[in-house]
Every structure is written in C-alpha cells, then in structure tokens.
Scaffold this motif. Structure first.
Motif, PDB file in Angstrom:
ATOM      1  N   GLU A   1      -2.937  -1.154   2.911  1.00 35.66           N
ATOM      2  CA  GLU A   1      -3.561  -1.634   1.668  1.00 35.66           C
ATOM      3  C   GLU A   1      -4.403  -2.884   1.919  1.00 35.66           C
ATOM      4  O   GLU A   1      -5.471  -3.064   1.322  1.00 35.66           O
ATOM      5  CB  GLU A   1      -2.475  -1.946   0.635  1.00 35.66           C
ATOM      6  CG  GLU A   1      -1.766  -0.723   0.086  1.00 35.66           C
ATOM      7  CD  GLU A   1      -0.616  -1.092  -0.831  1.00 35.66           C
ATOM      8  OE1 GLU A   1      -0.589  -0.589  -1.969  1.00 35.66           O
ATOM      9  OE2 GLU A   1       0.240  -1.901  -0.410  1.00 35.66           O
TER      10      GLU A   1
ATOM     11  N   TRP B   1      -7.993  -5.655  -7.386  1.00 42.10           N
ATOM     12  CA  TRP B   1      -6.669  -5.295  -6.874  1.00 42.10           C
ATOM     13  C   TRP B   1      -5.928  -4.511  -7.939  1.00 42.10           C
ATOM     14  O   TRP B   1      -5.763  -4.983  -9.064  1.00 42.10           O
ATOM     15  CB  TRP B   1      -5.897  -6.560  -6.494  1.00 42.10           C
ATOM     16  CG  TRP B   1      -4.491  -6.329  -6.022  1.00 42.10           C
ATOM     17  CD1 TRP B   1      -3.339  -6.719  -6.619  1.00 42.10           C
ATOM     18  CD2 TRP B   1      -4.107  -5.631  -4.834  1.00 42.10           C
ATOM     19  NE1 TRP B   1      -2.253  -6.323  -5.887  1.00 42.10           N
ATOM     20  CE2 TRP B   1      -2.690  -5.649  -4.782  1.00 42.10           C
ATOM     21  CE3 TRP B   1      -4.820  -5.000  -3.807  1.00 42.10           C
ATOM     22  CZ2 TRP B   1      -1.981  -5.051  -3.742  1.00 42.10           C
ATOM     23  CZ3 TRP B   1      -4.103  -4.411  -2.777  1.00 42.10           C
ATOM     24  CH2 TRP B   1      -2.703  -4.433  -2.744  1.00 42.10           C
TER      25      TRP B   1
ATOM     26  N   SER C   1      -8.423  -3.236   1.256  1.00 43.37           N
ATOM     27  CA  SER C   1      -9.003  -4.284   0.430  1.00 43.37           C
ATOM     28  C   SER C   1     -10.039  -5.079   1.212  1.00 43.37           C
ATOM     29  O   SER C   1     -11.146  -5.350   0.714  1.00 43.37           O
ATOM     30  CB  SER C   1      -7.902  -5.220  -0.077  1.00 43.37           C
ATOM     31  OG  SER C   1      -8.444  -6.297  -0.818  1.00 43.37           O
TER      32      SER C   1
ATOM     33  N   SER D   1      -8.626 -11.538  -2.132  1.00 42.44           N
ATOM     34  CA  SER D   1      -8.135 -10.520  -3.069  1.00 42.44           C
ATOM     35  C   SER D   1      -7.894 -11.092  -4.458  1.00 42.44           C
ATOM     36  O   SER D   1      -7.376 -12.206  -4.615  1.00 42.44           O
ATOM     37  CB  SER D   1      -6.839  -9.906  -2.553  1.00 42.44           C
ATOM     38  OG  SER D   1      -6.290  -9.031  -3.525  1.00 42.44           O
TER      39      SER D   1
END
Length: 332
Positions: free
Chosen positions: A6, A277, A10, A267
């Motif tokens: 993940e 996110w 991102s 993020s």
C-alpha cells in the motif's frame, strides 16, 4: 498496519502537487534521512533540498548529491555545512534558509544516536545527544516556523520514538539529567523522546497550518549504534555487531525505511493533505481537523498513547516549555 504494498502504491502517485517543493533535511547525510531523500528525489518531482551535515561528511555527500541529480535532474540539492549539535550553528543555517526562501514545505529531522558511553557535552555545555535530538531540533522548528506556515502543506517530521512515551523514569525536574547518577542510556532515550512529544504537542496546537509527525522508525541499520560508545570499548564493539546482525535479520532495509518515511511526508493519511488515502486516517494527539501531532510507528500506524501523553502534557508541558525558551532564547 499499512502494508508495504500500500505504501509503494501511494508513493507511486506522488506528483508536483503532493510532494514538498522546498525541503530541509537535518541529518540527511546518512541513515534514515539519506534513505528518505533518495526516495523523494526518485519520484521525479521538482524539489529543492537543503541537506544539512557536518564538515567531515562533505566529501562523501558530494558523491551522493551527484547520484541524486543523475536520478532526477529536476532535483536541486544544496549542501549546507553545519555542526547541528551547536545551537549557534543551527541559528546560522536557519538564517541562510530564511534569506533565500519564502516558504518551507518539509523539515525532516534525524540527527542523533544512542548515548551508550559516558556523558559528553558540546562547547555550549549541552549533552551531545540531547542537543542533537531535542534542542537543535526545536530550534530548527521554531526559527523556520514562519516559512513553514507560509507553505499550506508543511510537515515537520522528528524521527526518534513517537508512541514510545512513558511516565517511567521521566524526570520533570531535571530535564538535562545533570544530577549525579541521573544520566543513563535507558533514561536518556526515554527522556529525550518524551521531550520531543511534549513540545511538538504544544507547537501543533498553536500552529494548525503545520502538520507535525513524531516517527518511531523501528530497527534500521544506519550505523549510528556505533557512535554512542566510548572509543575502543570492547562491550560497545560487541553490542554493535550483535545489534547490526539482528537488524539485518529482522529490521527494515534502507530502501524500505526510505519509502515508509516518504509515505509519512506525502500521504493524506496524516493531516488530510497530500496523496489521497482511502485507508484509516491517522488521529492526532491534539484532536485537530487540520495540522496536529501524529505519533507514527514503524508500521506507519498512528497511536495516541493517550494516557501517557495526557500525563506528560499536564505535568510537564509548561515546565518544559519554560526551560526550552530559557535555553534557546539566546539563539533567536
């Protein structure tokens, strides 16, 4: 836990609108700071980095800067020489940055190491590790706050031990651990990281247009474990080799650490700004909708450590702030 998959997904979405444009890295000539700079530059975005480091790291850092420029020609890396354990040098570097920039989007602070040996003090009379891990970090933040406030996207990341705060062994009446027998490695580590959280919590409440992160990076072999021991210490050499082996066996690689910290600085999981996110958003110790202080661990999860932080805030925040202002006052 935020999975590494993940995090990489991102980070692959980072662009010029979500990456910091002006960044200051203090301690970026080695270890986590260096890994994070490389990860940031590799995104291909337009970024200007002030890389602050000691004189004896200049030669090897020039080779690193050349590597970064080859990796991303749009990245500008400015070598800024300083001994950041000295507060006068911190003031000088901040003045240089303030004379050249109208904003700063990222302040990334990693200088420090574990004080395993005997107490050593700087020429200004401060224990060396405490100067690196608390006083110089807070002076960088305070002197650059006006520029951070102009960004609208600014983040301050102090890499030390966010979430590991405890009430155990914290001395609220001897912040500098100068009383006889008070300076021990385990107490110093707990004291310094707690001091970071206490003051960052206050600054976050007062500066909602800046996001603060106190990061616990977990086990990463940066080589710093060797710095804290007295020269020629047999115990130190043995401990360092064992620690480095265990880190190699179970810790993070430099590349993964760099990617995880790149996620922290870009993020929207932290502060609601940056790369979108869809996962669980972090919650701040300050319970703010904008800005605030995030305690982020090596899994990129947040923790509130609510009871301990509340105790530290109530019992020590104003006392520490008065102490910090008194000590840093001459360098404003």
């Amino acid at each position: 836990m935020v999975s590494y998959k993940e995090i990489l997904a991102s980070n692959a979405l980072i662009n010029d609108s979500t990456a910091p444009r002006i960044a200051v890295f203090v301690g970026g000539t080695s270890g986590i700071g260096k890994f994070t700079i490389k990860a940031l530059v590799a995104t291909g975005t337009t970024v200007k980095i002030y890389l602050v480091g000691r004189k004896n790291s200049k030669e090897r850092t020039q080779a690193f800067i050349e590597e970064l420029h080859a990796l991303n020609p749009k990245a500008s890396v400015i070598w800024t020489e300083a001994e950041v354990a000295l507060l006068a040098d911190v003031r000088r570097v901040c003045d240089i940055i303030k004379s050249n920039e109208s904003r700063v989007d990222l302040l990334f602070l990693t200088a420090g190491y574990a004080p395993f040996g005997t107490r050593k003090e700087t020429a200004e009379g401060h224990e060396v590790v405490q100067a690196l891990e608390y006083y110089s970090r807070m002076l960088f933040i305070l002197r650059l706050l006006p520029l951070l406030g102009e960004s609208g996207l600014a983040r301050v990341v102090s890499v030390l031990g966010g979430g590991l705060e405890t009430t155990w062994l914290i001395d609220l009446d001897d912040w500098d651990l100068k009383r006889p027998g008070n300076f021990k490695v385990y107490r110093a580590r707990l004291q310094y990281l707690a001091m970071n959280t206490i003051t960052l919590d206050k600054l976050a409440r007062e500066n909602p247009n800046v996001t603060f992160i106190h990061s616990w990076p977990g086990s990463v072999n940066t080589g710093n474990v060797r710095r804290g021991w007295d020269a020629n210490s047999i115990i130190g050499g043995t401990f360092s080799r064992v620690f480095e082996f265990l880190t190699w066996l179970a810790g993070f690689s430099g590349d993964e650490s760099g990617q995880r910290h790149l996620f922290e600085i870009t993020s929207a999981a932290f502060g609601g700004r940056g790369v979108p996110w869809i996962g669980k958003a972090g919650i701040t110790t300050t319970e703010q909708l904008a800005g605030g202080l995030f305690l982020v661990n090596y899994k990129c999860d947040y923790t509130l450590n609510a009871k301990v932080v509340a105790w530290l805030r109530e019992k020590g925040q104003e006392k520490l702030w008065e102490h910090t202002q008194e000590l840093l006052g001459p360098y404003f």
